[in-house]
Scaffold this motif. Structure first.
Motif, PDB file in Angstrom:
ATOM      1  N   SER A   6      52.152  -1.851  36.458  1.00 12.76           N
ATOM      2  CA  SER A   6      52.414  -1.574  35.732  1.00 12.76           C
ATOM      3  C   SER A   6      50.827  -1.993  34.979  1.00 12.76           C
ATOM      4  O   SER A   6      50.114  -1.203  33.749  1.00 12.76           O
ATOM      5  CB  SER A   6      52.938  -2.412  34.894  1.00 12.76           C
ATOM      6  OG  SER A   6      52.694  -3.509  35.395  1.00 12.76           O
ATOM      7  N   SER A   7      50.190  -2.620  35.339  1.00 10.83           N
ATOM      8  CA  SER A   7      48.928  -2.983  35.068  1.00 10.83           C
ATOM      9  C   SER A   7      47.793  -1.808  35.453  1.00 10.83           C
ATOM     10  O   SER A   7      46.659  -1.302  35.109  1.00 10.83           O
ATOM     11  CB  SER A   7      48.380  -4.349  36.077  1.00 10.83           C
ATOM     12  OG  SER A   7      48.436  -4.546  37.590  1.00 10.83           O
ATOM     13  N   GLY A   8      48.353  -1.152  36.532  1.00 10.45           N
ATOM     14  CA  GLY A   8      48.178   0.450  36.754  1.00 10.45           C
ATOM     15  C   GLY A   8      47.137   0.734  36.230  1.00 10.45           C
ATOM     16  O   GLY A   8      46.864   1.271  35.557  1.00 10.45           O
ATOM     17  N   TRP A   9      49.017   1.676  35.286  1.00 12.64           N
ATOM     18  CA  TRP A   9      48.928   2.839  34.305  1.00 12.64           C
ATOM     19  C   TRP A   9      47.949   1.878  33.101  1.00 12.64           C
ATOM     20  O   TRP A   9      47.478   2.728  32.217  1.00 12.64           O
ATOM     21  CB  TRP A   9      50.182   2.872  34.755  1.00 12.64           C
ATOM     22  CG  TRP A   9      51.035   3.611  35.128  1.00 12.64           C
ATOM     23  CD1 TRP A   9      51.773   2.520  36.417  1.00 12.64           C
ATOM     24  CD2 TRP A   9      50.056   4.754  35.902  1.00 12.64           C
ATOM     25  NE1 TRP A   9      51.846   4.268  36.753  1.00 12.64           N
ATOM     26  CE2 TRP A   9      51.062   4.955  37.118  1.00 12.64           C
ATOM     27  CE3 TRP A   9      49.634   5.752  35.924  1.00 12.64           C
ATOM     28  CZ2 TRP A   9      51.226   5.530  37.891  1.00 12.64           C
ATOM     29  CZ3 TRP A   9      49.341   7.012  36.335  1.00 12.64           C
ATOM     30  CH2 TRP A   9      50.058   7.295  37.203  1.00 12.64           C
ATOM     31  N   LEU A  10      48.079   0.710  32.761  1.00 10.03           N
ATOM     32  CA  LEU A  10      47.228   0.303  31.563  1.00 10.03           C
ATOM     33  C   LEU A  10      45.627   0.680  31.674  1.00 10.03           C
ATOM     34  O   LEU A  10      45.195   0.939  31.000  1.00 10.03           O
ATOM     35  CB  LEU A  10      47.653  -0.647  31.605  1.00 10.03           C
ATOM     36  CG  LEU A  10      48.718  -1.552  30.809  1.00 10.03           C
ATOM     37  CD1 LEU A  10      49.437  -2.905  30.682  1.00 10.03           C
ATOM     38  CD2 LEU A  10      49.237  -0.597  29.705  1.00 10.03           C
ATOM     39  N   LEU A  11      45.189   0.229  33.232  1.00  3.91           N
ATOM     40  CA  LEU A  11      43.779   0.269  33.312  1.00  3.91           C
ATOM     41  C   LEU A  11      43.341   1.608  33.035  1.00  3.91           C
ATOM     42  O   LEU A  11      42.728   2.203  32.959  1.00  3.91           O
ATOM     43  CB  LEU A  11      43.464   0.482  34.491  1.00  3.91           C
ATOM     44  CG  LEU A  11      43.474  -1.553  34.835  1.00  3.91           C
ATOM     45  CD1 LEU A  11      42.655  -1.995  36.416  1.00  3.91           C
ATOM     46  CD2 LEU A  11      41.432  -1.500  34.078  1.00  3.91           C
ATOM     47  N   VAL A  12      44.573   2.634  33.498  1.00  2.00           N
ATOM     48  CA  VAL A  12      44.571   4.261  33.758  1.00  2.00           C
ATOM     49  C   VAL A  12      44.015   4.508  31.997  1.00  2.00           C
ATOM     50  O   VAL A  12      43.055   5.760  31.683  1.00  2.00           O
ATOM     51  CB  VAL A  12      45.402   4.383  34.274  1.00  2.00           C
ATOM     52  CG1 VAL A  12      45.321   6.524  34.529  1.00  2.00           C
ATOM     53  CG2 VAL A  12      44.995   4.460  35.962  1.00  2.00           C
ATOM     54  N   ALA A  13      45.113   4.297  31.698  1.00  2.00           N
ATOM     55  CA  ALA A  13      45.463   4.828  30.017  1.00  2.00           C
ATOM     56  C   ALA A  13      43.527   4.178  29.478  1.00  2.00           C
ATOM     57  O   ALA A  13      43.843   4.851  28.027  1.00  2.00           O
ATOM     58  CB  ALA A  13      46.342   3.836  29.818  1.00  2.00           C
ATOM     59  N   LEU A  14      43.843   3.096  29.903  1.00  2.00           N
ATOM     60  CA  LEU A  14      42.632   2.309  28.925  1.00  2.00           C
ATOM     61  C   LEU A  14      40.799   3.699  29.429  1.00  2.00           C
ATOM     62  O   LEU A  14      40.117   3.698  28.448  1.00  2.00           O
ATOM     63  CB  LEU A  14      42.013   0.964  28.808  1.00  2.00           C
ATOM     64  CG  LEU A  14      40.657   0.422  28.866  1.00  2.00           C
ATOM     65  CD1 LEU A  14      41.081  -0.113  27.216  1.00  2.00           C
ATOM     66  CD2 LEU A  14      40.470  -1.208  29.536  1.00  2.00           C
ATOM     67  N   CYS A  15      41.055   3.640  30.108  1.00  2.00           N
ATOM     68  CA  CYS A  15      39.423   4.183  31.296  1.00  2.00           C
ATOM     69  C   CYS A  15      39.582   5.476  30.580  1.00  2.00           C
ATOM     70  O   CYS A  15      38.929   5.788  30.209  1.00  2.00           O
ATOM     71  CB  CYS A  15      39.534   4.097  32.510  1.00  2.00           C
ATOM     72  SG  CYS A  15      39.412   1.784  33.220  1.00  2.00           S
ATOM     73  N   ALA A  16      40.342   6.281  30.593  1.00  2.00           N
ATOM     74  CA  ALA A  16      40.753   7.308  30.038  1.00  2.00           C
ATOM     75  C   ALA A  16      40.537   7.469  28.396  1.00  2.00           C
ATOM     76  O   ALA A  16      40.088   8.516  28.407  1.00  2.00           O
ATOM     77  CB  ALA A  16      42.459   8.223  30.445  1.00  2.00           C
ATOM     78  N   ALA A  17      40.991   7.088  27.738  1.00  2.00           N
ATOM     79  CA  ALA A  17      41.279   6.825  26.459  1.00  2.00           C
ATOM     80  C   ALA A  17      39.519   6.506  26.044  1.00  2.00           C
ATOM     81  O   ALA A  17      39.132   6.952  25.050  1.00  2.00           O
ATOM     82  CB  ALA A  17      41.607   6.103  25.385  1.00  2.00           C
ATOM     83  N   THR A  18      38.914   5.535  26.618  1.00  2.00           N
ATOM     84  CA  THR A  18      37.539   4.916  26.350  1.00  2.00           C
ATOM     85  C   THR A  18      36.725   6.242  26.718  1.00  2.00           C
ATOM     86  O   THR A  18      35.779   7.119  25.826  1.00  2.00           O
ATOM     87  CB  THR A  18      37.305   3.810  27.792  1.00  2.00           C
ATOM     88  OG1 THR A  18      37.407   2.837  26.862  1.00  2.00           O
ATOM     89  CG2 THR A  18      35.088   3.651  27.215  1.00  2.00           C
ATOM     90  N   GLY A  19      37.175   7.246  28.011  1.00  2.00           N
ATOM     91  CA  GLY A  19      36.641   8.325  28.544  1.00  2.00           C
ATOM     92  C   GLY A  19      36.737   9.369  27.733  1.00  2.00           C
ATOM     93  O   GLY A  19      35.397  10.539  27.416  1.00  2.00           O
ATOM     94  N   ALA A  20      37.396   9.577  27.111  1.00  2.00           N
ATOM     95  CA  ALA A  20      37.768  10.498  25.972  1.00  2.00           C
ATOM     96  C   ALA A  20      37.031  10.126  24.798  1.00  2.00           C
ATOM     97  O   ALA A  20      36.190  11.078  23.984  1.00  2.00           O
ATOM     98  CB  ALA A  20      39.370  10.416  25.423  1.00  2.00           C
ATOM     99  N   TYR A  21      36.779   8.955  24.760  1.00  2.00           N
ATOM    100  CA  TYR A  21      35.987   8.978  23.197  1.00  2.00           C
ATOM    101  C   TYR A  21      34.183   8.969  23.425  1.00  2.00           C
ATOM    102  O   TYR A  21      34.125   9.386  23.061  1.00  2.00           O
ATOM    103  CB  TYR A  21      36.114   7.717  22.426  1.00  2.00           C
ATOM    104  CG  TYR A  21      34.883   7.034  21.593  1.00  2.00           C
ATOM    105  CD1 TYR A  21      35.401   7.531  20.432  1.00  2.00           C
ATOM    106  CD2 TYR A  21      34.106   6.132  21.896  1.00  2.00           C
ATOM    107  CE1 TYR A  21      34.389   7.243  19.484  1.00  2.00           C
ATOM    108  CE2 TYR A  21      33.475   5.691  21.196  1.00  2.00           C
ATOM    109  CZ  TYR A  21      33.553   6.580  19.915  1.00  2.00           C
ATOM    110  OH  TYR A  21      32.597   5.657  18.607  1.00  2.00           O
ATOM    111  N   CYS A  22      34.167   8.637  24.326  1.00  2.00           N
ATOM    112  CA  CYS A  22      32.326   8.888  25.498  1.00  2.00           C
ATOM    113  C   CYS A  22      32.456  10.801  24.667  1.00  2.00           C
ATOM    114  O   CYS A  22      31.217  10.902  24.972  1.00  2.00           O
ATOM    115  CB  CYS A  22      32.375   8.252  26.482  1.00  2.00           C
ATOM    116  SG  CYS A  22      32.766   7.066  26.812  1.00  2.00           S
ATOM    117  N   LEU A  23      33.615  11.099  25.447  1.00  2.00           N
ATOM    118  CA  LEU A  23      33.501  12.868  25.187  1.00  2.00           C
ATOM    119  C   LEU A  23      33.223  12.873  23.563  1.00  2.00           C
ATOM    120  O   LEU A  23      32.158  13.833  23.319  1.00  2.00           O
ATOM    121  CB  LEU A  23      34.910  13.410  25.601  1.00  2.00           C
ATOM    122  CG  LEU A  23      34.437  14.045  27.297  1.00  2.00           C
ATOM    123  CD1 LEU A  23      35.894  14.759  27.492  1.00  2.00           C
ATOM    124  CD2 LEU A  23      33.274  14.627  27.905  1.00  2.00           C
TER     125      LEU A  23
END
Length: 180
Positions: A6-23
């Motif tokens: 569950s913490s791994g998936w939360l990190l995936v979501a956080l990092c992917a959302a951050t990457g999308a905002y950076c795009l």
């Protein structure tokens, strides 16, 4: 990475959302903002890929050297960009941390997520990113209050959101280093 899924998936979501905002920030009218956003998007999506829980997906053995090569190249680019602005040194440290995690994962038994790491280097990176998170968090508070008084800005040109993006990636880096 080790730890609960569950913490791994939360990190995936956080990092992917951050990457999308950076795009999204790459559409900014400010050239320096666009340039920094591209490297940060790469970092966000790379961190998301590395944070996928091993129970869900174990990358093939060739993936870790590819991660190391990609982030090694990103580190060289950050080193080159640091000639113009010292703030690119943070990108260099981040790329170095990603290379360290990829090399550690490649060297771990079975090429799974994580491993024992180099305790001294991992500890130094943890200290750096913990300090970075604390300093960035403190700097974020005045930026948010200043943004309220200013005029409307596009999503890619809001400095408080860019700082929040960097803060979330710093927190994710601390979490990933702790689970090594």
């Amino acid at each position: 990475m080790h730890g609960p899924a569950s913490s791994g998936w939360l990190l995936v979501a956080l990092c992917a959302a951050t990457g999308a905002y950076c795009l999204l920030r790459m559409r900014s009218g400010v050239e320096e903002q666009r340039r920094a956003a591209g490297g940060e998007a790469l970092m966000g999506f790379g961190m998301a890929a590395m944070a996928v829980p091993a129970a869900a997906f174990t990358p093939p053995s060739w993936a870790w050297p590819v991660y190391a090569a990609v982030f090694g190249a990103a580190g060289l680019h950050a080193l080159w960009a640091a000639r113009a602005s010292a703030r690119h040194l943070h990108h260099l440290v981040g790329a170095g941390a990603m290379v360290h995690m990829a090399v550690t994962a490649a060297a771990s038994p079975g090429h799974g997520h994580g491993g024992s790491g180099v305790p001294l280097l991992t500890g130094a990176l943890l200290l750096y990113f913990t300090g970075y998170v604390l300093v960035t968090g403190v700097r974020l508070v005045p930026a948010a209050t200043a943004a309220v008084t200013g005029g409307p800005a596009g999503w890619g040109d809001r400095p408080e959101l860019a700082r929040a993006c960097r803060l979330s990636m710093g927190m994710a880096m601390v979490a990933m280093l702790l689970t090594m």
